[in-house]
Write a protein that holds these residues in place. Structure first.
Motif, PDB file in Angstrom:
ATOM      1  N   SER A  96      63.894 -35.772-123.898  1.00  0.00           N
ATOM      2  CA  SER A  96      63.860 -36.925-124.807  1.00  0.00           C
ATOM      3  C   SER A  96      62.981 -38.043-124.249  1.00  0.00           C
ATOM      4  CB  SER A  96      65.284 -37.439-125.044  1.00  0.00           C
ATOM      5  OG  SER A  96      65.896 -37.778-123.813  1.00  0.00           O
ATOM      6  N   ALA A  97      63.041 -38.254-122.935  1.00  0.00           N
ATOM      7  CA  ALA A  97      62.243 -39.314-122.318  1.00  0.00           C
ATOM      8  C   ALA A  97      60.899 -38.810-121.823  1.00  0.00           C
ATOM      9  CB  ALA A  97      63.015 -39.937-121.155  1.00  0.00           C
ATOM     10  N   GLY A  98      60.721 -37.490-121.750  1.00  0.00           N
ATOM     11  CA  GLY A  98      59.479 -36.940-121.232  1.00  0.00           C
ATOM     12  C   GLY A  98      59.267 -37.277-119.763  1.00  0.00           C
ATOM     13  N   ARG A  99      60.355 -37.234-118.963  1.00  0.00           N
ATOM     14  CA  ARG A  99      60.283 -37.598-117.565  1.00  0.00           C
ATOM     15  C   ARG A  99      60.642 -36.396-116.683  1.00  0.00           C
ATOM     16  NH1 ARG A  99      57.538 -42.134-117.080  1.00  0.00           N
ATOM     17  NH2 ARG A  99      58.374 -42.272-114.953  1.00  0.00           N
ATOM     18  N   LEU A 100      59.838 -36.165-115.656  1.00  0.00           N
ATOM     19  CA  LEU A 100      60.090 -35.138-114.650  1.00  0.00           C
ATOM     20  C   LEU A 100      60.546 -35.841-113.377  1.00  0.00           C
ATOM     21  CD1 LEU A 100      60.009 -32.202-113.634  1.00  0.00           C
ATOM     22  CD2 LEU A 100      57.576 -32.518-113.132  1.00  0.00           C
ATOM     23  N   ASN A 101      61.831 -35.660-113.032  1.00  0.00           N
ATOM     24  CA  ASN A 101      62.414 -36.332-111.872  1.00  0.00           C
ATOM     25  C   ASN A 101      62.430 -35.398-110.663  1.00  0.00           C
ATOM     26  OD1 ASN A 101      62.972 -38.653-113.441  1.00  0.00           O
ATOM     27  ND2 ASN A 101      64.868 -37.700-114.176  1.00  0.00           N
ATOM     28  N   VAL A 102      62.031 -35.932-109.512  1.00  0.00           N
ATOM     29  CA  VAL A 102      61.958 -35.157-108.276  1.00  0.00           C
ATOM     30  C   VAL A 102      62.734 -35.892-107.190  1.00  0.00           C
ATOM     31  CG1 VAL A 102      60.444 -34.178-106.520  1.00  0.00           C
ATOM     32  CG2 VAL A 102      59.708 -34.230-108.911  1.00  0.00           C
ATOM     33  N   ASP A 103      63.640 -35.164-106.516  1.00  0.00           N
ATOM     34  CA  ASP A 103      64.369 -35.715-105.373  1.00  0.00           C
ATOM     35  C   ASP A 103      63.964 -34.950-104.115  1.00  0.00           C
ATOM     36  OD1 ASP A 103      65.719 -37.457-107.026  1.00  0.00           O
ATOM     37  OD2 ASP A 103      67.452 -36.138-107.281  1.00  0.00           O
ATOM     38  N   VAL A 104      63.427 -35.657-103.135  1.00  0.00           N
ATOM     39  CA  VAL A 104      63.149 -35.080-101.820  1.00  0.00           C
ATOM     40  C   VAL A 104      64.367 -35.395-100.955  1.00  0.00           C
ATOM     41  CG1 VAL A 104      61.615 -35.018 -99.836  1.00  0.00           C
ATOM     42  CG2 VAL A 104      60.692 -35.411-102.127  1.00  0.00           C
ATOM     43  N   ILE A 124      53.927 -36.113-102.578  1.00  0.00           N
ATOM     44  CA  ILE A 124      54.159 -35.381-103.835  1.00  0.00           C
ATOM     45  C   ILE A 124      53.013 -35.705-104.789  1.00  0.00           C
ATOM     46  CG2 ILE A 124      55.783 -34.900-105.693  1.00  0.00           C
ATOM     47  CD1 ILE A 124      57.073 -36.983-102.901  1.00  0.00           C
ATOM     48  N   GLN A 125      52.342 -34.663-105.288  1.00  0.00           N
ATOM     49  CA  GLN A 125      51.187 -34.841-106.168  1.00  0.00           C
ATOM     50  C   GLN A 125      51.361 -34.020-107.443  1.00  0.00           C
ATOM     51  OE1 GLN A 125      48.684 -33.784-102.657  1.00  0.00           O
ATOM     52  NE2 GLN A 125      47.339 -35.448-103.367  1.00  0.00           N
ATOM     53  N   LEU A 126      51.190 -34.700-108.577  1.00  0.00           N
ATOM     54  CA  LEU A 126      51.284 -34.047-109.890  1.00  0.00           C
ATOM     55  C   LEU A 126      49.885 -33.616-110.336  1.00  0.00           C
ATOM     56  CD1 LEU A 126      52.829 -33.292-112.511  1.00  0.00           C
ATOM     57  CD2 LEU A 126      52.370 -35.643-113.299  1.00  0.00           C
ATOM     58  N   VAL A 127      49.757 -32.316-110.634  1.00  0.00           N
ATOM     59  CA  VAL A 127      48.487 -31.748-111.087  1.00  0.00           C
ATOM     60  C   VAL A 127      48.698 -31.174-112.485  1.00  0.00           C
ATOM     61  CG1 VAL A 127      46.682 -30.047-110.638  1.00  0.00           C
ATOM     62  CG2 VAL A 127      47.801 -31.221-108.724  1.00  0.00           C
ATOM     63  N   GLU A 160      65.194 -39.473-101.274  1.00  0.00           N
ATOM     64  CA  GLU A 160      64.339 -40.368-102.069  1.00  0.00           C
ATOM     65  C   GLU A 160      63.999 -39.699-103.393  1.00  0.00           C
ATOM     66  OE1 GLU A 160      61.060 -42.140-100.023  1.00  0.00           O
ATOM     67  OE2 GLU A 160      62.065 -42.057 -98.075  1.00  0.00           O
ATOM     68  N   SER A 161      63.973 -40.510-104.476  1.00  0.00           N
ATOM     69  CA  SER A 161      63.750 -40.002-105.840  1.00  0.00           C
ATOM     70  C   SER A 161      62.427 -40.527-106.382  1.00  0.00           C
ATOM     71  CB  SER A 161      64.895 -40.430-106.770  1.00  0.00           C
ATOM     72  OG  SER A 161      66.120 -39.908-106.307  1.00  0.00           O
ATOM     73  N   PHE A 162      61.774 -39.670-107.176  1.00  0.00           N
ATOM     74  CA  PHE A 162      60.500 -40.013-107.798  1.00  0.00           C
ATOM     75  C   PHE A 162      60.513 -39.514-109.243  1.00  0.00           C
ATOM     76  CE2 PHE A 162      59.944 -39.275-103.296  1.00  0.00           C
ATOM     77  CZ  PHE A 162      59.283 -40.409-102.869  1.00  0.00           C
ATOM     78  N   SER A 163      59.788 -40.215-110.106  1.00  0.00           N
ATOM     79  CA  SER A 163      59.747 -39.854-111.523  1.00  0.00           C
ATOM     80  C   SER A 163      58.301 -39.831-111.997  1.00  0.00           C
ATOM     81  CB  SER A 163      60.563 -40.854-112.353  1.00  0.00           C
ATOM     82  OG  SER A 163      60.556 -40.484-113.714  1.00  0.00           O
ATOM     83  N   PHE A 164      57.971 -38.772-112.761  1.00  0.00           N
ATOM     84  CA  PHE A 164      56.629 -38.609-113.305  1.00  0.00           C
ATOM     85  C   PHE A 164      56.715 -38.499-114.828  1.00  0.00           C
ATOM     86  CE2 PHE A 164      56.525 -36.930-109.016  1.00  0.00           C
ATOM     87  CZ  PHE A 164      55.360 -37.454-108.495  1.00  0.00           C
ATOM     88  N   LYS A 165      55.751 -39.151-115.503  1.00  0.00           N
ATOM     89  CA  LYS A 165      55.677 -39.073-116.960  1.00  0.00           C
ATOM     90  C   LYS A 165      54.951 -37.797-117.363  1.00  0.00           C
ATOM     91  CE  LYS A 165      56.003 -40.696-121.187  1.00  0.00           C
ATOM     92  NZ  LYS A 165      57.314 -40.895-121.869  1.00  0.00           N
TER      93      LYS A 165
END
Length: 434
Positions: free
Chosen positions: A294-302, A323-326, A350-355
């Motif tokens: 619904s939000a179009g978010r990809l969440n990543v936790d290291v 962390i690199q999004l390709v 640590e958490s990161f979020s990508f659109k």
């Protein structure tokens, strides 16, 4: 005169009567059942002896007697003898051998199984069989890899095994990339300790700089039940630290713990033997992925890493994760964790979020690279994995597929780090990042 005439009539009417009687007697001799005279009448019934039989009556009587004899012959019961020979199973052949009863063998209980368990058969290298019959002096003379001094002691009160790495001596000088010995150089040795078959929960000593006779004097504890410890094999691997390349294995020592008195403990000097594992593993990384459609978010936790390759001789490592999004073959976004000083087992959380829109998710890849922080020069590469469209291996593909099948739910998984060359060879996304 009357009796002679009756005899003539009997022989003329029953010409086969004598033959049938002889056949019956001969069959009796062969073991067939015996018939009485009442069952097989050999004389016809006549109303009176004075009555003469016509030719038609004679033929009818002959035919009737023949039929009765044939029916009696066909109704003879089979032989009452029973064949009691043993039944033989198998392929028919010209030479038959009777099957003899086999001797019952003793069945083994689980305790018998573990008594015969030999942990050395489950060691990593097959060349250990070559040194089983050699003394330590012969091994040292043959391979010239040096010797290692260590001890073991099991604490029954606290249920843990203590391994003490004391020192090593006569280690060989390091090997250069072209395979030649560098006589003027010195090794930077350290020791990795694990209990086979579990290699994940290994321990590691500090690095001793520029010496072929390192003194470690370090103790490590393994929480393990006593019976389980007896089924393990202690593996001590001596490794040469190299800052600018992969760390090289000098040699190893393996000791099946079932062969030593763990409670009493002991000290050993053991000669090092070659190992098929020429380079040490790069470490592992624990990640969690979650996608919100619904939000179009990809969440990543290291979350954490363990047993990372050491990049600093004195302080272990100062590791961090990039962390690199390709998207397809285009680098879109780069983020990184903080670095933790002096450790090879860092905890990040640590958490990161990508659109990432849902229609673009199938073309996305995430590249995770672990570096050792370096203030004076470029960061030291430790390891890498790629998850997504161009995954770097089956484990990474499985993690990405599980995330796609369970939207809105975090999916955790451990990953073994790979070299840069291995990732570049199998994943085009790895070629697009630094």
């Amino acid at each position: 005169m009357l009796s002679v005439w009756a005899l003539v009539i009997t022989l003329s009417v029953f010409p086969n009567g004598k033959r049938a009687l002889m056949a019956s007697r001969s069959s009796d001799k062969d073991g067939d059942s015996v018939h009485t005279a009442s069952e097989v009448p050999l004389t016809p019934r006549t109303s009176s002896p004075d009555r003469r039989c016509s030719s038609s009556d004679t033929s009818k009587s002959t035919h009737s007697l023949t039929r009765r004899i044939s029916s009696l012959e066909s109704r003879r019961p089979s032989s009452p003898l029973i064949d009691i020979k043993p039944i033989e199973f198998g392929v028919l052949s010209a030479k038959k051998e009777p099957i003899q009863p086999s001797v019952l063998r003793r069945t083994y209980t689980p305790d018998d199984y573990f008594r015969k368990f030999e942990p050395r058969l489950y060691s990593l290298d097959s060349n250990s069989d070559d040194v089983d019959f050699l003394t330590d002096e012969e091994i040292l003379s043959k391979y010239q890899l040096g010797m290692l001094h260590f001890s073991t002691q099991y604490d029954l009160l606290h249920n843990h095994l203590t391994v003490r790495v004391i020192e090593a001596r006569d280690l060989p000088p390091p090997i250069s990339h072209d395979g030649s010995r560098q006589d003027m150089a010195h090794s930077n040795p350290y020791v990795k300790i694990c209990l086979l078959p579990d290699q994940k929960n290994s321990k590691q000593t500090g690095v001793k700089r520029k010496t072929q006779k390192p003194v470690f004097e370090e103790r490590y504890t393994f929480e393990i039940p006593f019976l389980e410890a007896q089924r393990r094999t202690l593996l001590l691997t001596v490794v040469d630290f190299d800052k600018f390349s992969r760390h090289c294995v000098i040699g190893k020592v393996s000791v099946p713990l079932c062969e030593v008195d763990l409670v009493k403990g002991g000290h050993w000097w053991k000669a090092l033997i070659p190992s098929s594992q020429n380079e040490v593993e790069l470490g592992e990384l624990l990640l969690s992925l979650n996608y919100l459609p619904s939000a179009g978010r990809l969440n990543v936790d290291v979350i954490r890493a363990k047993q990372l390759l050491q990049t600093d001789v004195s302080q272990g490592s100062d590791p961090f994760v990039k962390i690199q999004l390709v998207h397809g073959l285009k680098l879109v976004k780069t983020k990184k964790t903080s670095f933790l000083r002096g450790t090879i087992d860092p905890f990040y959380n640590e958490s990161f979020s990508f659109k990432v829109p849902q229609e673009e998710l199938e073309n996305a890849s995430l590249v995770f690279t672990v570096f050792g922080h370096n203030m004076k020069s470029s960061n030291d590469f430790i390891g890498r994995i790629v998850i997504g469209q161009y995954s770097s291996g089956p484990s990474e593909s499985n993690h990405w597929r599980r995330m796609l099948n369970t939207h809105r739910t975090a999916v955790e998984q451990w990953h073994s780090l790979r070299s840069r060359a291995e990732c570049d060879r199998v994943s085009p996304a790895s070629l697009e990042v630094t």
